[in-house]
Design a protein around this motif. Structure first.
Motif, PDB file in Angstrom:
ATOM      1  N   THR A  73     -75.644 -13.370 -14.686  1.00  0.00           N
ATOM      2  CA  THR A  73     -74.962 -12.196 -14.123  1.00  0.00           C
ATOM      3  C   THR A  73     -73.465 -12.360 -14.118  1.00  0.00           C
ATOM      4  O   THR A  73     -72.735 -11.372 -14.243  1.00  0.00           O
ATOM      5  CB  THR A  73     -75.462 -11.951 -12.689  1.00  0.00           C
ATOM      6  N   ASN A  93     -72.503  -9.304 -16.090  1.00  0.00           N
ATOM      7  CA  ASN A  93     -72.298  -8.265 -15.073  1.00  0.00           C
ATOM      8  C   ASN A  93     -73.486  -7.311 -14.987  1.00  0.00           C
ATOM      9  O   ASN A  93     -73.341  -6.157 -14.567  1.00  0.00           O
ATOM     10  CB  ASN A  93     -71.025  -7.464 -15.359  1.00  0.00           C
ATOM     11  N   GLN A  94     -74.653  -7.739 -15.359  1.00  0.00           N
ATOM     12  CA  GLN A  94     -75.840  -6.888 -15.338  1.00  0.00           C
ATOM     13  C   GLN A  94     -76.495  -6.938 -13.959  1.00  0.00           C
ATOM     14  O   GLN A  94     -76.359  -7.914 -13.220  1.00  0.00           O
ATOM     15  CB  GLN A  94     -76.827  -7.347 -16.411  1.00  0.00           C
ATOM     16  N   GLU A  95     -77.205  -5.868 -13.623  1.00  0.00           N
ATOM     17  CA  GLU A  95     -77.894  -5.831 -12.335  1.00  0.00           C
ATOM     18  C   GLU A  95     -79.029  -6.853 -12.306  1.00  0.00           C
ATOM     19  O   GLU A  95     -79.616  -7.208 -13.330  1.00  0.00           O
ATOM     20  CB  GLU A  95     -78.469  -4.427 -12.105  1.00  0.00           C
ATOM     21  N   LYS A 109     -81.975  -6.500 -10.990  1.00  0.00           N
ATOM     22  CA  LYS A 109     -83.285  -5.927 -11.301  1.00  0.00           C
ATOM     23  C   LYS A 109     -83.525  -5.821 -12.806  1.00  0.00           C
ATOM     24  O   LYS A 109     -84.678  -5.841 -13.261  1.00  0.00           O
ATOM     25  CB  LYS A 109     -83.429  -4.547 -10.649  1.00  0.00           C
ATOM     26  N   ASP A 110     -82.434  -5.714 -13.593  1.00  0.00           N
ATOM     27  CA  ASP A 110     -82.574  -5.708 -15.045  1.00  0.00           C
ATOM     28  C   ASP A 110     -82.435  -7.095 -15.637  1.00  0.00           C
ATOM     29  O   ASP A 110     -82.949  -7.359 -16.734  1.00  0.00           O
ATOM     30  CB  ASP A 110     -81.508  -4.790 -15.669  1.00  0.00           C
ATOM     31  N   SER A 146     -81.489  -1.809 -20.838  1.00  0.00           N
ATOM     32  CA  SER A 146     -80.301  -2.123 -20.042  1.00  0.00           C
ATOM     33  C   SER A 146     -79.211  -2.785 -20.859  1.00  0.00           C
ATOM     34  O   SER A 146     -78.058  -2.809 -20.438  1.00  0.00           O
ATOM     35  CB  SER A 146     -80.690  -3.038 -18.875  1.00  0.00           C
ATOM     36  N   GLU A 183     -73.431   1.628 -10.305  1.00  0.00           N
ATOM     37  CA  GLU A 183     -74.298   0.525  -9.887  1.00  0.00           C
ATOM     38  C   GLU A 183     -73.584  -0.814  -9.993  1.00  0.00           C
ATOM     39  O   GLU A 183     -73.713  -1.683  -9.121  1.00  0.00           O
ATOM     40  CB  GLU A 183     -75.558   0.520 -10.747  1.00  0.00           C
ATOM     41  N   ARG A 184     -72.804  -0.975 -11.052  1.00  0.00           N
ATOM     42  CA  ARG A 184     -72.057  -2.229 -11.197  1.00  0.00           C
ATOM     43  C   ARG A 184     -71.001  -2.377 -10.105  1.00  0.00           C
ATOM     44  O   ARG A 184     -70.782  -3.482  -9.593  1.00  0.00           O
ATOM     45  CB  ARG A 184     -71.396  -2.293 -12.569  1.00  0.00           C
ATOM     46  N   GLN A 221     -72.794  -3.327  -7.034  1.00  0.00           N
ATOM     47  CA  GLN A 221     -73.203  -4.724  -7.137  1.00  0.00           C
ATOM     48  C   GLN A 221     -72.006  -5.652  -6.946  1.00  0.00           C
ATOM     49  O   GLN A 221     -72.100  -6.688  -6.286  1.00  0.00           O
ATOM     50  CB  GLN A 221     -73.851  -4.964  -8.500  1.00  0.00           C
ATOM     51  N   GLU A 222     -70.857  -5.276  -7.525  1.00  0.00           N
ATOM     52  CA  GLU A 222     -69.656  -6.102  -7.376  1.00  0.00           C
ATOM     53  C   GLU A 222     -69.180  -6.106  -5.929  1.00  0.00           C
ATOM     54  O   GLU A 222     -68.761  -7.154  -5.413  1.00  0.00           O
ATOM     55  CB  GLU A 222     -68.547  -5.566  -8.294  1.00  0.00           C
ATOM     56  N   ARG A 272     -71.491  -8.321  -4.094  1.00  0.00           N
ATOM     57  CA  ARG A 272     -71.206  -9.716  -4.417  1.00  0.00           C
ATOM     58  C   ARG A 272     -69.927 -10.190  -3.733  1.00  0.00           C
ATOM     59  O   ARG A 272     -69.871 -11.304  -3.187  1.00  0.00           O
ATOM     60  CB  ARG A 272     -71.082  -9.889  -5.925  1.00  0.00           C
TER      61      ARG A 272
END
Length: 522
Positions: A24, A28-30, A32-33, A291, A330-331, A334-335, A338
């Protein structure tokens, strides 16, 4: 695999969590993917990252199952010959409608040079030398003919100059960044300075950047061998509306161009199924198809008006901009999550560090207090031993002091000693033999309070303390003129003082005691 979107990270092992974190951070992928892709890659981070950027190949297990489902059943019976012939004819493979073609990640490969064996090369050497000499002569003549006036210039030269980008047959293969710089330089030399933001790197770097930043990659391929290249570039590509649209930051466009005479652009043309020039393609991430999948969402081939060119590109961008915006949101979430987790971890680490520092300071303070107490005890014990040694020495020395000579003895010194107030002795007058040393005078003053107690004792019964050197804490001096007499054993009283004298016994105050007295007075 349907339930992996709600996969609990706590169920992963430590090595799998570490692989997930490394993956990740790079992509930078989620999560869940990322977890399904890592599972398909057997939790190999390098393989998963390669699949993310290059795209995943077909799953052989899924293809085998699909083929097994498409196999005709052996138990099926056909009622007539026409139906049997229809089912025996291979049917065209059905594809899903409105699904864009994948855009593979293209890394230019250098051409493979196959050298002939040495003997064959030796035999063909004269032909090779002759061909090189002839080609050089032909290029020289062709170059000189290009300076002739237009009416008498060969037609082949005129057509070749009007084809747009110069003929670059035999172009040397360069690194992707150098190839992009050469394309931009030749483009500006042919069409003048322009405002197009050409990407100065290879197609693979441009595609990686578009995937990472969720932007559209606009690929433009030109062939100097096609007559429409110059008109398309001047009338369509360099049109103000097209240039402004590409440069608009709101459209999130990365522009990459290439000359198909270069190895990299030629490979792009082959992979993108380019059949007509000039050619343009719009590439972006298609999250609905995968994805990590980059797809060709629009192809524009051949010359066309600027309005049509711009409209087609705008339609494709509007179609997929919403999907990219959703992935971008979503990114961002997520960022933010994080960063919040990192801030919490950082705050916890700082708090833990403060607690550790307080504990360390407390341990050091306790250790310092214990050390100070130990030193104080040792100092007190040492002082007590010193006082005991002084007392023992005085008791011994008192037994060695000579008695006062009689008044009829003429070899004496009559001394008047003013004792310190702390002793309570006041003024003492005593006779000493002239041959007595100054040290014996000091010993008399030091042991004055013990002379009566030592009168009946024998000096042989007393021994001085071992490993002890006595120090006098006072000094004896005369009043007029003031002279301080040191406790020397080599100098006698008669030599130093004479037959009589008025002396003062002064206590010596140490520096520590004087500082303590000054502090108490303050």
């Amino acid at each position: 695999m349907a339930g992996q979107g709600d996969f609990d990270i706590g169920q992963l092992s430590s090595s799998q969590q570490e692989a997930l974190q490394q993956y990740t951070q790079v992509t930078n992928q989620e999560v869940k993917d990322a977890i399904p892709l890592l599972q398909r890659s057997q939790w190999n981070v390098q393989i998963a990252i390669a699949k993310f950027f290059d795209g995943e190949g077909p799953d052989p297990v899924a293809e085998a199952m699909a083929q097994q489902q498409d196999l005709p059943r052996m138990t099926a019976r056909h009622e007539n010959l026409q139906e049997s012939l229809y089912h025996s004819t291979p049917q065209p493979r059905r594809s899903r409608p409105n699904v864009p073609d994948p855009a593979p990640r293209i890394v230019p490969q250098p051409p493979m040079l196959h050298r002939p064996p040495f003997l064959i090369g030796l035999l063909l050497a004269p032909f090779s030398i002759g061909y090189n000499v002839a080609s050089r002569i032909f290029r020289t003549v062709w170059y000189l003919l290009s300076f002739l006036p237009a009416p008498i210039r060969p037609r082949a030269l005129t057509n070749g100059a009007a084809r747009g980008l110069r003929n670059t047959t035999g172009r040397r293969m360069l690194m992707p960044q150098d190839t992009a710089a050469r394309f931009k330089r030749e483009f500006e030399e042919e069409y003048g300075s322009d405002e197009l933001p050409w990407f100065e790197g290879g197609i693979a770097q441009a595609q990686d950047l578009a995937k990472k930043d969720l932007k559209f990659l606009w690929v433009v391929l030109m062939s100097p061998e096609h007559d429409e290249t110059a008109s398309f570039t001047r009338d369509t590509l360099l049109a103000p509306d097209v240039v402004n649209f590409i440069r608009d930051p709101a459209n999130n466009i990365i522009l990459w161009g290439g000359n198909v005479l270069d190895s990299e652009a030629y490979q792009v043309a082959q992979e993108y199924n380019c059949t007509k020039y000039p050619f343009s393609a719009l590439v972006c991430l298609t999250p609905k198809e995968g994805s990590t999948r980059m797809s060709i969402v629009k192809r524009l081939a051949g010359p066309m008006p600027p309005s049509t060119y711009l409209s087609e590109a705008q339609t494709a961008i509007n179609k997929y901009a919403g999907d990219l915006a959703g992935v971008r949101a979503e990114r961002v979430a997520q960022e933010v999550s994080r960063n919040l987790r990192n801030q919490q971890d950082s705050a916890y680490e700082r708090s833990l560090a403060k607690d550790r520092e307080r504990a360390r300071q407390r341990r050091e303070a306790e250790k310092a207090a214990a050390e100070a107490a130990r030193r104080a005890e040792e100092a007190a014990a040492a002082a007590e031993r010193l006082e005991q040694h002084r007392t023992d020495w005085k008791r011994w020395r008192a037994t060695t002091i000579e008695a006062e000579p009689p008044a009829t003895d003429k070899e004496v010194s009559r001394l008047a000693l003013k004792m310190p107030e702390s002793s309570g002795a006041g003024r003492i007058v005593r006779r000493f033999r002239n041959s007595a040393t100054l040290e014996s005078l000091y010993a008399f003053v030091e042991c004055y309070d013990m002379l009566g107690e030592a009168a009946g004792q024998d000096s042989a019964q007393k021994r001085p303390p071992s490993d002890y050197k006595h120090e006098y804490r006072f000094q004896i001096a005369s009043v007029m003129p003031r002279t301080v007499y040191e406790p020397r054993e080599e100098q006698t009283i008669g030599e130093a003082i004479g037959r009589s004298g008025n002396l003062i016994v002064e206590e010596i105050v140490s520096n520590e005691e004087s500082d303590l007295d000054e502090a108490e007075a303050t």
